[in-house]
Scaffold this motif. Sequence first.
Motif, PDB file in Angstrom:
ATOM      1  N   ASP A 243     -11.684 -18.268  -9.012  1.00 46.65           N
ATOM      2  CA  ASP A 243     -12.099 -17.298 -10.040  1.00 46.65           C
ATOM      3  C   ASP A 243     -11.695 -17.888 -11.390  1.00 46.65           C
ATOM      4  O   ASP A 243     -10.506 -17.906 -11.722  1.00 46.65           O
ATOM      5  CB  ASP A 243     -11.385 -15.963  -9.761  1.00 46.65           C
TER       6      ASP A 243
ATOM      7  N   HIS B  43      -4.902 -10.704 -11.185  1.00 47.07           N
ATOM      8  CA  HIS B  43      -4.856 -10.100  -9.854  1.00 47.07           C
ATOM      9  C   HIS B  43      -4.506 -11.158  -8.825  1.00 47.07           C
ATOM     10  O   HIS B  43      -4.614 -12.358  -9.099  1.00 47.07           O
ATOM     11  CB  HIS B  43      -6.222  -9.483  -9.531  1.00 47.07           C
TER      12      HIS B  43
ATOM     13  N   HIS C  64     -10.575 -10.308  -5.677  1.00 50.39           N
ATOM     14  CA  HIS C  64      -9.499  -9.370  -6.019  1.00 50.39           C
ATOM     15  C   HIS C  64      -8.803  -9.062  -4.703  1.00 50.39           C
ATOM     16  O   HIS C  64      -9.228  -8.169  -3.965  1.00 50.39           O
ATOM     17  CB  HIS C  64     -10.058  -8.082  -6.637  1.00 50.39           C
TER      18      HIS C  64
ATOM     19  N   THR D 141      -4.442 -14.718 -10.705  1.00 52.26           N
ATOM     20  CA  THR D 141      -5.189 -15.186 -11.867  1.00 52.26           C
ATOM     21  C   THR D 141      -4.416 -14.811 -13.126  1.00 52.26           C
ATOM     22  O   THR D 141      -3.670 -13.827 -13.154  1.00 52.26           O
ATOM     23  CB  THR D 141      -6.599 -14.565 -11.942  1.00 52.26           C
TER      24      THR D 141
ATOM     25  N   GLU E 243      -5.758 -14.216 -16.868  1.00 50.12           N
ATOM     26  CA  GLU E 243      -7.049 -14.153 -17.544  1.00 50.12           C
ATOM     27  C   GLU E 243      -7.031 -13.259 -18.784  1.00 50.12           C
ATOM     28  O   GLU E 243      -7.709 -12.231 -18.820  1.00 50.12           O
ATOM     29  CB  GLU E 243      -8.131 -13.693 -16.572  1.00 50.12           C
TER      30      GLU E 243
ATOM     31  N   GLU F 170      -9.496 -18.017 -17.923  1.00 46.89           N
ATOM     32  CA  GLU F 170      -8.917 -17.601 -16.637  1.00 46.89           C
ATOM     33  C   GLU F 170      -8.666 -18.805 -15.740  1.00 46.89           C
ATOM     34  O   GLU F 170      -9.577 -19.590 -15.465  1.00 46.89           O
ATOM     35  CB  GLU F 170      -9.881 -16.636 -15.936  1.00 46.89           C
TER      36      GLU F 170
HETATM   37 MN    MN Z   1     -10.212 -12.636 -12.161  1.00 47.94          MN
END
Ligand code: MN
Length: 440
Positions: free
Chosen positions: A255, A336, A343, A379, A381, A420
């Motif tokens: 991600d 997250h 997620h 992450t 971000e 991110e």
């Molecule tokens: Mn993310």
Amino acid sequence: MNPTDPASLYPQHLATLCARADEALARCGRDHLLIPSGRRHYQVFDDRDYTFAVNPHFKHWLPLTTVTDSWLVHTPGQRPRVVYVQPHDYWHVVPESPNGWWVEHVDVHVVRTPEQALPLLPAVAARCAILGEAGSALGDYVPDNPAPALDYLHYQRAFKTPYELALMRTAQRRAARAHQAAEAAFRAGASEFEIHMAYCTAARQDATEVPYPNIIALNEHGAVLHYTELDRAPPPESRSFLIDAGASHCGYAADITRTHASDPGSEFQALVDAVDAAQQAMCTTVRAGADYRQLHVDAHLALMAILRDFGVLRVSAEAALATGVSAAFFPHGLGHLIGLQVHDVAGFAASDRGGTIAPPQGHPYLRMTRVLEPGMVVTIEPGVYFIDMLLDEVRKNGHADSVDWDKVAALRPYGGIRIEDDVLCTTGEPENLTRPAFDD
Ligand code: MN
Ligand code: GLY
Ligand code: MN
């Protein structure tokens, strides 16, 4: 053991999952753990199926994301059993015969229909904990998802094994390569749709394979947090490009978000650089013992200090945080957990016996409230955006004086900035999984 080779890391991964499954069974008082891979879902009144999404518990055990109607059976003290459905079917490509690094470590039974799995499941359904969706039921084997087992397994899933990290690093490299192709397409004047296609081509994954819909936003579209429209025509002028796009590998997600300006001398580029530097500093704080809620609040202060430096804010970072003005510019969470799901589960888990940790007051969109521990991947971000709806609320709430509206007007055509990366918490220095993938 080769730390980059999933085959050599898999036995240890499997041993870890067996130990976790033993504990989960002890907690719910059952003898067997059953995990159906899942069934196809069909559109209403139609024979068209939706893209199959495998049960995450199943792909935790096995690097299989497209096999339907199959089962993983764990009984303490025994080798895991895999009931693998490989239909006789000339309409579709059937799953290939079991192969790969996992096969020699489990007992595989290939069957031709979902019902043929029945005699291969433990004799007494009531003694089984079955994790999955209701539609996976087969005869008496109905998913019941016992909470003590799920609470334990979801909590533990945050801690990645070396095998999982190897798969996640591969997903990172795939996504980084595609991000570079997308940036090149942006700089060549491509439309959002064309950039998306360039991304998928470089990732060698189509829209059903990437772990979440690509966010490919030019100009003001960057201010829509989950912008997924993909305009077919390029805008008259491409000033800025926000891309939040990942890749999958064996069911594990990357991600990644980057923001680019077309003019390297622009103030927007300077703002991107400032957010990027702040983001890298935040990544260094992914350390065992750090409370992710505090990292989120610290991120607000760091981002608001940047907006103050750039003259967007007329008040201190602390004042912007206290009045809620900061949430208008940074309206989502710092990040997250990530892994089998982009997620990932249990971001709010208070313990492996249940309970939740609420996000801080005024920060409802934070998805991770746990204290960081080694093995977690999160992450990081941070973002700043110029979102009309939220800026209107700042005015309505009596905080118009906190903001230089001329500055906002100058930056609004660029939409927003998000950077991110996916970061591994270790016993020492954090390991940024994303940045090295761009260098490869
Ligand atoms: Mn993310
Ligand atoms: N791509 C969705 C997110 O960053 O959480
Ligand atoms: Mn993202």
